[in-house]
Design a protein around this motif. Sequence first.
Motif, PDB file in Angstrom:
ATOM      1  N   ILE A  63     -32.827   2.771  -2.446  1.00 22.27           N
ATOM      2  CA  ILE A  63     -33.190   3.601  -1.293  1.00 22.27           C
ATOM      3  C   ILE A  63     -34.450   4.378  -1.655  1.00 22.27           C
ATOM      4  O   ILE A  63     -34.505   5.028  -2.693  1.00 22.27           O
ATOM      5  CB  ILE A  63     -32.050   4.567  -0.925  1.00 22.27           C
ATOM      6  CG1 ILE A  63     -30.810   3.787  -0.480  1.00 22.27           C
ATOM      7  CG2 ILE A  63     -32.493   5.517   0.188  1.00 22.27           C
ATOM      8  CD1 ILE A  63     -29.595   4.672  -0.270  1.00 22.27           C
ATOM      9  N   TYR A  64     -35.461   4.296  -0.786  1.00 23.27           N
ATOM     10  CA  TYR A  64     -36.709   5.024  -0.994  1.00 23.27           C
ATOM     11  C   TYR A  64     -36.859   6.084   0.096  1.00 23.27           C
ATOM     12  O   TYR A  64     -36.543   5.829   1.269  1.00 23.27           O
ATOM     13  CB  TYR A  64     -37.916   4.085  -0.935  1.00 23.27           C
ATOM     14  CG  TYR A  64     -37.946   3.053  -2.032  1.00 23.27           C
ATOM     15  CD1 TYR A  64     -38.514   3.340  -3.271  1.00 23.27           C
ATOM     16  CD2 TYR A  64     -37.431   1.772  -1.821  1.00 23.27           C
ATOM     17  CE1 TYR A  64     -38.561   2.381  -4.279  1.00 23.27           C
ATOM     18  CE2 TYR A  64     -37.472   0.805  -2.822  1.00 23.27           C
ATOM     19  CZ  TYR A  64     -38.037   1.118  -4.043  1.00 23.27           C
ATOM     20  OH  TYR A  64     -38.081   0.164  -5.033  1.00 23.27           O
ATOM     21  N   LEU A  65     -37.373   7.234  -0.291  1.00 21.88           N
ATOM     22  CA  LEU A  65     -37.698   8.286   0.671  1.00 21.88           C
ATOM     23  C   LEU A  65     -39.198   8.533   0.611  1.00 21.88           C
ATOM     24  O   LEU A  65     -39.756   8.778  -0.466  1.00 21.88           O
ATOM     25  CB  LEU A  65     -36.940   9.579   0.360  1.00 21.88           C
ATOM     26  CG  LEU A  65     -37.193  10.731   1.335  1.00 21.88           C
ATOM     27  CD1 LEU A  65     -36.607  10.404   2.711  1.00 21.88           C
ATOM     28  CD2 LEU A  65     -36.613  12.042   0.811  1.00 21.88           C
ATOM     29  N   TYR A  66     -39.865   8.463   1.776  1.00 17.23           N
ATOM     30  CA  TYR A  66     -41.303   8.641   1.868  1.00 17.23           C
ATOM     31  C   TYR A  66     -41.627   9.889   2.695  1.00 17.23           C
ATOM     32  O   TYR A  66     -40.871  10.283   3.591  1.00 17.23           O
ATOM     33  CB  TYR A  66     -41.951   7.438   2.564  1.00 17.23           C
ATOM     34  CG  TYR A  66     -41.930   6.154   1.776  1.00 17.23           C
ATOM     35  CD1 TYR A  66     -43.055   5.739   1.077  1.00 17.23           C
ATOM     36  CD2 TYR A  66     -40.784   5.352   1.746  1.00 17.23           C
ATOM     37  CE1 TYR A  66     -43.046   4.539   0.353  1.00 17.23           C
ATOM     38  CE2 TYR A  66     -40.767   4.164   1.032  1.00 17.23           C
ATOM     39  CZ  TYR A  66     -41.900   3.770   0.354  1.00 17.23           C
ATOM     40  OH  TYR A  66     -41.886   2.591  -0.364  1.00 17.23           O
ATOM     41  N   THR A  67     -42.776  10.468   2.406  1.00 17.11           N
ATOM     42  CA  THR A  67     -43.373  11.480   3.273  1.00 17.11           C
ATOM     43  C   THR A  67     -44.875  11.340   3.154  1.00 17.11           C
ATOM     44  O   THR A  67     -45.417  11.170   2.045  1.00 17.11           O
ATOM     45  CB  THR A  67     -42.919  12.909   2.911  1.00 17.11           C
ATOM     46  OG1 THR A  67     -43.484  13.822   3.855  1.00 17.11           O
ATOM     47  CG2 THR A  67     -43.360  13.311   1.514  1.00 17.11           C
ATOM     48  N   ASP A  68     -45.532  11.354   4.297  1.00 19.34           N
ATOM     49  CA  ASP A  68     -46.989  11.166   4.350  1.00 19.34           C
ATOM     50  C   ASP A  68     -47.411   9.862   3.662  1.00 19.34           C
ATOM     51  O   ASP A  68     -48.467   9.778   3.017  1.00 19.34           O
ATOM     52  CB  ASP A  68     -47.718  12.341   3.698  1.00 19.34           C
ATOM     53  CG  ASP A  68     -47.491  13.648   4.441  1.00 19.34           C
ATOM     54  OD1 ASP A  68     -47.333  13.587   5.671  1.00 19.34           O
ATOM     55  OD2 ASP A  68     -47.459  14.703   3.790  1.00 19.34           O
ATOM     56  N   GLY A  69     -46.555   8.833   3.779  1.00 22.54           N
ATOM     57  CA  GLY A  69     -46.883   7.537   3.213  1.00 22.54           C
ATOM     58  C   GLY A  69     -46.656   7.407   1.722  1.00 22.54           C
ATOM     59  O   GLY A  69     -46.911   6.344   1.142  1.00 22.54           O
ATOM     60  N   ASN A  70     -46.164   8.448   1.066  1.00 24.23           N
ATOM     61  CA  ASN A  70     -45.936   8.427  -0.381  1.00 24.23           C
ATOM     62  C   ASN A  70     -44.443   8.458  -0.679  1.00 24.23           C
ATOM     63  O   ASN A  70     -43.697   9.255  -0.092  1.00 24.23           O
ATOM     64  CB  ASN A  70     -46.607   9.627  -1.046  1.00 24.23           C
ATOM     65  CG  ASN A  70     -48.110   9.628  -0.837  1.00 24.23           C
ATOM     66  OD1 ASN A  70     -48.774   8.603  -1.001  1.00 24.23           O
ATOM     67  ND2 ASN A  70     -48.653  10.774  -0.448  1.00 24.23           N
ATOM     68  N   ALA A  71     -44.031   7.578  -1.613  1.00 27.41           N
ATOM     69  CA  ALA A  71     -42.626   7.573  -2.023  1.00 27.41           C
ATOM     70  C   ALA A  71     -42.380   8.769  -2.936  1.00 27.41           C
ATOM     71  O   ALA A  71     -43.028   8.917  -3.972  1.00 27.41           O
ATOM     72  CB  ALA A  71     -42.292   6.276  -2.745  1.00 27.41           C
TER      73      ALA A  71
END
Length: 231
Positions: free
Chosen positions: A157-165
């Motif tokens: 499971i990956y979490l991204y914000t502003d296109g960054n993991a």
Amino acid sequence: MTLSCDLIRDLLPPYVEGDCSEDTRAAVEEHLAQCADCRACWERMLQPIADTPVSDGEAAALRAYAAKVRRHKVRRAVAAVAIVLVLAALGTVLALTLHTMVYQRRPLVYDQGEGIWNLTEEDLTTTVGEVGAYTLFTNYAQIVVTVACEDGEDGVIYLYTDGNAIREYAFDGGGSVSVCIDSLTAAQYYQVQVEGVPEDALVTVSEGRKTDFLSCLLLVLEELAALVIGS
């Protein structure tokens, strides 16, 4: 009128205090003029009461007793203040806990417009293949991702914000897998991606708010501890 000595001595207290009739006063004075014993008793009653002499040992005992009484009063006062403070603290914690329960059950929902899935308003349930297409908004400090895996399926499971993991969680498939991603920034936008499992597997993303009393109490205590440590 002739009165007995016993009767005169019963009348001496009101006579000395001036609290008797004129006839009684006259009879007492007539008797005192003739009776030396009753007159001596009357004279003693007129004398001020002398202070009783106290020995050094008795004085020390009295001082020790007075000090003991003072200490007892101080302890009672301190105990009373401590009880009031404890009750006030417990009352404050209880009030904060109840307030937190209400807020967790009915959090503020901010309109995010088109193309944004507001997790504060509603959980997202979709598939592994589609979940990455959603931009998620949360007004909470955590996200819970639940993946309905088959036994033996491993994934990430990956979490991204502003296109960054910013987070990565590997899991061993054993049926449904639930991962709590905490310590997030509230009022932020995120994306979730899941790899390693079939694209048609179901995924649920929520804020994972806990609304029971114990969980809210622990949350309040954690926040208070953070304030104390931070100060």
